[in-house]
Design an enzyme around this catalytic site. Structure first.
Site, PDB file in Angstrom:
ATOM      1  N   ARG A  98       0.838  -1.192   0.000  1.00 34.91           N
ATOM      2  CA  ARG A  98       0.000   0.000   0.000  1.00 34.91           C
ATOM      3  C   ARG A  98       0.876   1.246   0.000  1.00 34.91           C
ATOM      4  NH1 ARG A  98      -3.286  -2.398  -1.863  1.00 34.91           N
ATOM      5  NH2 ARG A  98      -5.352  -3.036  -1.146  1.00 34.91           N
ATOM      6  N   HIS A 131      -0.763   0.776 -10.213  1.00 36.64           N
ATOM      7  CA  HIS A 131      -1.630   0.098  -9.240  1.00 36.64           C
ATOM      8  C   HIS A 131      -2.487  -0.978  -9.936  1.00 36.64           C
ATOM      9  CE1 HIS A 131      -3.697   0.745  -5.097  1.00 36.64           C
ATOM     10  NE2 HIS A 131      -3.725  -0.529  -5.457  1.00 36.64           N
TER      11      HIS A 131
END
Length: 302
Positions: A229, A277
């Site tokens: 993350r 991502h």
């Protein structure tokens, strides 16, 4: 038939366009609507989101659950209007884990086989062969985080012949071919890792974890694959570690700020491979089924 009312909300993604038709088709017992289509907010029982606005939870006092459309839930957890006691369910999808395993295997090979240099040689018509260190046994892989994703990543790399270690706070169920490290052994784990794959969730304990001192504990010339993350890696420290030769390179899929700003140094760094991502993206159908099962179960036990 009594349907369970839900609301779909996200500050930066148009989830309604994808999910409302899918719920109508695949979960007719769940009535998913946009916020503007909710007549009685007090009747809403579940929310579907990923990055909720700060005030997203305020209109819905009867919420029983909030569901993330992905494997991460940190933005939902951090939302200031979310009641502390409201359960948050993130997606745990075996297909996502397979996507993650394949993505990480690609990047392990990218760094092990020095494909950045191969790619740079092509415009120069330079036919330069590396003939040593090609065996998977030449690179020790460390998987930081050993949940559904980490286990799948480790399993795939073991199948390719790499020596694999895993690290998690608690000792997990054994995975064949994986040496495991746990709390109190992080430095030992890092010291024997040539390619580190971070798949940790974002928590208070992992925020800012991968900083200069952390990277210095890896063997000189190690590489980082960051698919956990944004917020876990000190991005300036990562650039400095590569520039100093402490790291040979990195693959980065998640960032402190997304989209990654145009002037960010990652974009132009020869030894950093940026991906937007996309390490794993769940099938919308899997999200719907996850919500259907949980909400139907809650209704039956109520």
């Amino acid at each position: 038939m009594n349907r369970i009312l839900g609301v779909v909300t996200c500050s930066d993604l148009n989830l309604a366009e994808t999910f409302i038709p899918l719920f109508e088709e695949r979960a007719p017992g769940l009535d998913l609507r946009r916020p503007e289509d909710i007549d009685r907010p007090e009747d809403v029982r579940f929310m579907l989101s990923f990055v909720p606005a700060d005030d997203a939870f305020e209109p819905y006092p009867g919420l029983e659950a909030v569901f993330s459309v992905g494997a991460g839930q940190d933005a939902i957890d951090a939302c200031p209007s979310r009641p502390d006691a409201l359960p948050v369910y993130r997606l745990e999808d075996p297909d996502q884990a397979l996507q993650m395993a394949g993505f990480c295997a690609f990047h392990v090979l990218w760094h092990h086989r020095e494909m950045a240099q191969v790619h740079a040689n092509q415009p120069r018509a330079l036919f330069e062969r590396k003939i040593t260190g090609l065996s998977p046994t030449a690179r020790r892989i460390g998987v930081l985080g050993f949940g559904l994703m980490g286990r799948a990543v480790a399993k795939g790399l073991v199948a390719l012949g790499y020596p694999v270690s895993g690290y998690s706070r608690r000792m997990p169920e054994a995975e064949p071919g994986v040496t495991h490290f746990t709390e109190g052994q992080l430095d030992d784990f890092l010291g024997q890792t040539d390619i580190l794959i971070n798949v940790l969730p974002l928590t208070n304990a992992t925020r800012g974890l991968i900083d200069a001192s952390f990277l210095a504990k890896l063997p000189r010339g190690a590489a980082l694959i960051h698919v956990g993350r944004g917020g876990q890696v000190d991005e300036n420290a990562l650039v400095e570690a590569i520039n100093s030769g402490q790291l040979s390179g990195a693959s980065v899929d998640v960032f402190e700020v997304e989209p990654l700003p145009e002037d960010h140094p990652f974009w132009t760094h020869d030894s950093i491979l940026v991906t937007p991502h996309v390490a794993c993206i769940p099938a919308p159908e899997a999200v719907v089924e996850n919500v259907r099962q949980r909400m139907t179960s809650c209704k039956e036990t109520a």
